[in-house]
Design an enzyme around this catalytic site. Structure first.
Site, mmCIF file in Angstrom:
data_model
loop_
_atom_site.group_PDB
_atom_site.id
_atom_site.type_symbol
_atom_site.label_atom_id
_atom_site.label_comp_id
_atom_site.label_asym_id
_atom_site.label_seq_id
_atom_site.Cartn_x
_atom_site.Cartn_y
_atom_site.Cartn_z
ATOM 1 N N ASN A 42 -0.581 -9.623 2.245
ATOM 2 C CA ASN A 42 -1.765 -8.600 2.453
ATOM 3 C C ASN A 42 -1.942 -8.325 0.858
ATOM 4 O O ASN A 42 -0.890 -7.361 0.075
ATOM 5 C CB ASN A 42 -0.998 -7.494 2.881
ATOM 6 C CG ASN A 42 -2.155 -6.159 2.825
ATOM 7 O OD1 ASN A 42 -2.953 -6.062 2.518
ATOM 8 N ND2 ASN A 42 -1.476 -4.921 3.312
ATOM 9 N N TRP A 43 -2.982 -8.769 0.120
ATOM 10 C CA TRP A 43 -3.240 -8.580 -0.966
ATOM 11 C C TRP A 43 -3.669 -7.048 -1.608
ATOM 12 O O TRP A 43 -3.815 -6.972 -2.827
ATOM 13 C CB TRP A 43 -4.107 -9.726 -1.581
ATOM 14 C CG TRP A 43 -3.548 -11.001 -1.635
ATOM 15 C CD1 TRP A 43 -2.385 -11.624 -1.316
ATOM 16 C CD2 TRP A 43 -4.469 -12.044 -1.752
ATOM 17 N NE1 TRP A 43 -2.444 -12.887 -1.566
ATOM 18 C CE2 TRP A 43 -3.566 -13.346 -1.871
ATOM 19 C CE3 TRP A 43 -5.802 -12.508 -2.474
ATOM 20 C CZ2 TRP A 43 -3.943 -14.723 -2.255
ATOM 21 C CZ3 TRP A 43 -6.338 -13.853 -2.631
ATOM 22 C CH2 TRP A 43 -5.364 -14.778 -2.256
ATOM 23 N N LYS A 44 -4.033 -6.500 -0.571
ATOM 24 C CA LYS A 44 -4.332 -5.055 -0.709
ATOM 25 C C LYS A 44 -5.352 -5.075 -1.770
ATOM 26 O O LYS A 44 -6.379 -5.835 -1.882
ATOM 27 C CB LYS A 44 -3.186 -4.139 -1.312
ATOM 28 C CG LYS A 44 -1.910 -4.062 -0.127
ATOM 29 C CD LYS A 44 -0.919 -3.112 -0.534
ATOM 30 C CE LYS A 44 0.082 -3.137 0.691
ATOM 31 N NZ LYS A 44 1.050 -2.049 0.722
ATOM 32 N N HIS A 70 -2.997 -0.492 9.281
ATOM 33 C CA HIS A 70 -2.051 -0.354 8.097
ATOM 34 C C HIS A 70 -1.896 1.171 7.771
ATOM 35 O O HIS A 70 -2.895 1.884 7.898
ATOM 36 C CB HIS A 70 -2.604 -1.147 7.046
ATOM 37 C CG HIS A 70 -1.621 -1.459 5.869
ATOM 38 N ND1 HIS A 70 -1.214 -0.508 4.861
ATOM 39 C CD2 HIS A 70 -0.665 -2.378 5.352
ATOM 40 C CE1 HIS A 70 -0.247 -0.748 4.142
ATOM 41 N NE2 HIS A 70 -0.007 -2.229 4.482
ATOM 42 N N GLU A 113 6.302 -1.941 10.044
ATOM 43 C CA GLU A 113 6.123 -1.445 8.720
ATOM 44 C C GLU A 113 6.304 -0.143 8.504
ATOM 45 O O GLU A 113 5.573 0.829 8.725
ATOM 46 C CB GLU A 113 4.910 -1.800 7.955
ATOM 47 C CG GLU A 113 4.287 -3.271 8.110
ATOM 48 C CD GLU A 113 3.416 -3.337 6.918
ATOM 49 O OE1 GLU A 113 3.485 -4.263 6.167
ATOM 50 O OE2 GLU A 113 2.473 -2.553 6.645
ATOM 51 N N GLY A 167 5.851 -0.566 -0.749
ATOM 52 C CA GLY A 167 5.619 -0.466 -2.112
ATOM 53 C C GLY A 167 6.688 -0.355 -3.022
ATOM 54 O O GLY A 167 6.729 0.190 -4.167
ATOM 55 N N SER A 215 8.362 -4.030 1.299
ATOM 56 C CA SER A 215 9.286 -4.331 0.031
ATOM 57 C C SER A 215 10.037 -5.637 0.241
ATOM 58 O O SER A 215 11.013 -5.821 -0.203
ATOM 59 C CB SER A 215 10.069 -3.102 -0.306
ATOM 60 O OG SER A 215 9.335 -1.820 -0.631
ATOM 61 N N GLY A 247 3.029 -7.448 0.943
ATOM 62 C CA GLY A 247 2.097 -6.723 -0.067
ATOM 63 C C GLY A 247 2.407 -7.388 -1.668
ATOM 64 O O GLY A 247 1.993 -8.544 -1.593
HETATM 65 P P1 PGA Z 1 4.693 -4.089 0.210
HETATM 66 O O1 PGA Z 1 3.672 -3.932 1.004
HETATM 67 O O2 PGA Z 1 5.351 -5.673 0.282
HETATM 68 O O3 PGA Z 1 4.252 -4.030 -1.209
HETATM 69 O O4 PGA Z 1 5.829 -3.143 0.154
HETATM 70 C C1 PGA Z 1 3.737 -4.174 2.559
HETATM 71 C C2 PGA Z 1 2.682 -3.766 3.201
HETATM 72 O O5 PGA Z 1 2.272 -2.375 3.240
HETATM 73 O O6 PGA Z 1 1.760 -4.566 4.075
#
Ligand code: PGA
Length: 246
Positions: A6-8, A90, A160, A166, A208, A229
């Site tokens: 998930n590249w956000k 999400h 999640e 994050g 994370s 992410g």
């Molecule tokens: P993260 O994000 O790996 O940066 O914690 C995961 C997500 O929100 O899908």
């Protein structure tokens, strides 16, 4: 395993997107199913490369279909662009006002176009009384209750916990806690799906996930894959992540 990036909004340039795609194409030959969910504007760029076994995902979808909906990206447009998985619900979208009702509408749009929804669920905080289990149960129930028995078999869930998103790998969930949650989620899914059907629904973990912890989270916890992410959005960390699972 199913490994969804998930590249956000981390990847803003076509060059970066293409480099990550090329790496995924190489790594996808080693047996895992890799899905990349770029910014919607980069889906077409990556779809035109068509290398290896990499599948494309979208980070969100409109509740609308074709029509006067300025700025919306519909499920039909995503499917036509080459998307096969769509992340729905999400926590970052829920924080911007997405409700259980809109999540169900989006899941239906995605399924109607023959794509697979990846439905994100997870508590904001953990408490000693176990209220977080009820929170997760309610999220699963609110998605599954309105769906038909057939629709219920076509989903992927991503657990999640918001408190783990994050951060750094050290703050990801502990193995025992993940094992417990996967069992719990499967139990709740089993209440909505007959026989062994619930066992076939992939349940992913996200929050994370980094190279240093992915292997221990993968082994023995019952998880079917990961939704990743920040560590998926740069070449060195993504390479390290996937290679840690080979
Ligand atoms: P993260 O994000 O790996 O940066 O914690 C995961 C997500 O929100 O899908």
């Amino acid at each position: 395993m199913l490994i969804v990036s998930n590249w956000k909004a981390y990847v803003e340039s076509r060059e970066e997107a293409k480099k990550l795609y090329a790496l995924a194409a190489r790594l996808s030959q080693k047996g895992h199913t890799l899905v990349l969910a770029p910014s919607a504007v980069h889906i077409g760029v990556l779809a035109s490369l068509k290398k290896g076994q990499v599948a494309l995902g979208a980070q969100d979808v409109s509740t609308q279909t074709r029509g006067a909906h300025t700025g919306d990206v519909t499920a039909g447009a995503l499917r036509d662009a080459g998307v096969s998985f769509v992340i729905v619900g999400h926590s970052e979208r829920r924080a911007s006002g997405e409700t259980d009702g809109t999540i169900v509408e989006k899941v239906r749009r995605v399924l109607a176009e023959g794509m697979t929804p990846i439905i994100c669920i997870g508590e904001s905080v953990r408490d000693l009384e176990g209220t977080y289990l009820k929170v997760v149960r309610k999220m699963i129930e609110s998605v599954l209750s309105p769906l038909t028995p057939k629709e219920r078999t076509q989903l992927v869930f991503a657990y999640e916990p918001v408190w783990a998103i994050g951060k750094s790998g050290a703050e990801a969930i502990q193995e025992e806690d993940l094992t417990e949650m996967i069992l719990y989620i499967r139990k709740v899914l089993g209440e909505f799906l007959p026989g062994k059907a619930s066992e076939k629904i992939p349940v992913l973990y996200g929050g994370s996930v980094e190279a240093g912890v992915i292997r221990s989270l993968a082994g023995g916890t019952g998880v079917d894959g990961f939704l990743i992410g920040h560590a998926s959005a740069e070449v060195p960390s993504y390479k390290a992540l996937v290679e840690a699972l080979l």
